[in-house]
Design a protein around this motif. Structure first.
Motif, short mmCIF file in Angstrom:
data_model
loop_
_atom_site.label_atom_id
_atom_site.label_comp_id
_atom_site.label_asym_id
_atom_site.label_seq_id
_atom_site.Cartn_x
_atom_site.Cartn_y
_atom_site.Cartn_z
N TRP A 16 3.78 1.16 1.00
CA TRP A 16 2.43 1.46 1.47
C TRP A 16 1.57 2.03 0.34
O TRP A 16 0.42 1.61 0.15
CB TRP A 16 2.52 2.45 2.62
N SER A 17 2.12 2.96 -0.41
CA SER A 17 1.36 3.61 -1.49
C SER A 17 1.00 2.63 -2.59
O SER A 17 -0.11 2.67 -3.13
CB SER A 17 2.18 4.77 -2.08
N LEU A 19 0.54 -0.61 -2.21
CA LEU A 19 -0.53 -1.47 -1.70
C LEU A 19 -1.87 -0.76 -1.68
O LEU A 19 -2.90 -1.33 -2.04
CB LEU A 19 -0.17 -1.97 -0.30
N VAL A 20 -1.87 0.50 -1.26
CA VAL A 20 -3.13 1.26 -1.26
C VAL A 20 -3.68 1.35 -2.67
O VAL A 20 -4.87 1.13 -2.91
CB VAL A 20 -2.92 2.67 -0.67
N SER A 21 -2.81 1.64 -3.64
CA SER A 21 -3.27 1.78 -5.03
C SER A 21 -3.89 0.48 -5.53
O SER A 21 -4.87 0.49 -6.29
CB SER A 21 -2.11 2.21 -5.94
N ALA A 142 4.13 -1.49 6.26
CA ALA A 142 3.58 -0.74 5.14
C ALA A 142 2.54 -1.55 4.39
O ALA A 142 1.48 -1.03 3.98
CB ALA A 142 4.72 -0.33 4.20
N GLY A 146 -1.30 -0.46 4.27
CA GLY A 146 -1.79 -0.15 2.93
C GLY A 146 -3.04 -0.93 2.58
O GLY A 146 -4.00 -0.38 2.03
N GLY A 150 -6.48 1.04 2.06
CA GLY A 150 -6.97 0.97 0.69
C GLY A 150 -8.39 0.47 0.61
O GLY A 150 -9.20 0.98 -0.18
N LEU A 172 -1.55 7.90 -6.93
CA LEU A 172 -0.66 7.37 -5.90
C LEU A 172 0.63 6.83 -6.51
O LEU A 172 1.72 7.02 -5.95
CB LEU A 172 -1.37 6.26 -5.12
#
Length: 397
Positions: A16-17, A19-21, A142, A146, A150, A172
């Motif tokens: 998840w992190s 993908l968000v980044s 996730a 994400g 994001g 992140l």
């Protein structure tokens, strides 16, 4: 095992992190590229392509490295730290007076590291017991959440400063490295499969071509919605950027939230119906969005698209791990990520060119038809894989 349940949650947070980044940068791209020395749509496209091209090239390298060393977690940490350093370097380029060419080079290096963290975190999920559908469902959940978060957070950060999403992405990925250190490495001892492992793997295990083909087309549709979907809702229904984002969220939320439970379902009933029937329904729903006469009906169909996408995605990813031995999962999922990245790029090209030259409705018809076609053409091939996936199903409680 309790520790496996905990690791499943931690690894899902890692995916998840990452993908968000990645997605943090997308909403403010038009503001970020000029700061880095680029100009116009061509520069923005090159900025995105530089990273995704590195994904395509290096996903298999990380998979082969992890299988050869019998370790995954240490390479997730290395990938995350390298990605964080690349983002921090990118944020300092304007102050250093570097040109846009340097920024593109940094994007390539960052993509090469970041795909290691992402791909091997997903592979580490596949190493857990409990069913490949369950584990790939956690990955899909996730990924979807994400992407959704994001885009929202990245858009807001970019209004503060165009470089703010870049710095946030670096932070992140540092968190990803720290989280990954708490995960138990369960990678089986691997063999040195080499950089050309995907090609050799397809030759020795042609069954992998089936999930790779579905992964390619599924990600093609994602690329289509990421580019054409936004323009369609804004021009067809007069929405602003915020409104188009809300409509896209109607796809992302069910797509994310349902992947885990539907991945578990595929462990119970098999991959055939989720992959084949799900792909047909998914393609029809995509066409339905293009045919929708009103914003309300189009928005409702976006929910339907998300539901069927969530049915297909974890079962398809799990199928790639079903057909290989445990010590080849890294390369198998690396190949799946390569196919997906190529599909995403193709979705940009096919969607953009068809929408511009033919119009929105033909573009939706084309992409929906591709999803239906892969299901019908590969129907017998998916059925032939049932002995593989049955061998991986968890025993009934």
């Amino acid at each position: 095992m309790g520790s496996e349940r905990r690791d499943r949650v931690v690894l899902a947070l890692v995916v998840w992190s990452v993908l968000v980044s990645q997605v943090l940068l997308y909403p403010g791209l038009a503001d970020l590229v000029p700061v880095l020395g680029g100009d116009g749509l061509d520069a923005a496209t090159a900025f995105l392509v530089a990273e995704v091209a590195a994904f395509v090239v290096f996903a298999s390298v990380w998979g082969a490295l992890s299988d050869a060393t019998g370790r995954r977690v240490r390479w997730v940490v290395v990938g995350a730290l390298g990605g964080a350093a690349s983002y921090l370097l990118l944020a300092t380029l304007p102050a250093l007076g570097a040109g846009f060419g340097v920024a593109l080079a940094v994007r390539v290096v960052g993509g090469a590291f970041t795909i290691g963290a992402f791909s091997l975190a997903v592979t580490t999920l596949a190493d857990l017991s409990g069913g490949n559908g369950r584990n790939m469902g956690a990955a899909g959940l996730a990924i979807g959440l994400g992407a959704a978060l994001g885009a929202v957070v990245g858009g807001r950060l970019s209004t503060v400063d165009p470089l703010a999403p870049v710095v946030a992405a670096a932070g992140l990925l540092l968190v990803v490295a720290l989280l990954s250190l708490t995960v138990t490495d369960r990678a089986p001892t691997g063999r040195n499969l080499g950089v050309g492992a995907i090609v050799r793997g397809l030759r020795s295990r042609p069954a992998l071509a089936v999930p790779y083909a579905f992964g390619f087309v599924d990600r093609l549709t994602a690329g289509f919605f990421a580019l054409v979907g936004v323009f369609y809702f804004r021009t067809q229904f007069g929405l602003d950027a915020a409104g188009a984002g809300v409509v896209l969220a109607l796809f992302f939320l069910p797509f994310a939230l349902l992947q885990y439970p539907l991945g578990v379902v595929s462990d119970r009933i098999g991959r055939f119906y989720p992959v084949v029937a799900g792909s047909v329904a998914y393609g029809v729903a995509i066409v339905g969005v293009g045919l929708a006469p009103s914003l309300l009906s189009a928005a409702g169909l976006m929910v339907v698209v998300g539901v069927f996408g969530a049915l297909v995605a974890p079962a398809t990813m799990a199928l790639a791990t079903d057909v290989v031995p445990d010590d080849e999962r890294g390369v198998a999922l690396g190949g799946f990520n390569v196919a997906g990245s190529l599909g995403f790029l193709t979705g940009f090209l096919v969607g953009g060119l068809s929408a511009e030259s033919l119009g929105y409705l033909p573009a939706f018809l084309l992409v929906g038809a591709l999803e239906v076609a892969i299901a019908l053409v590969a129907l017998r091939a998916v059925r032939a894989l049932e002995p593989f996936e049955r061998a991986t199903r968890p025993a009934d409680d």
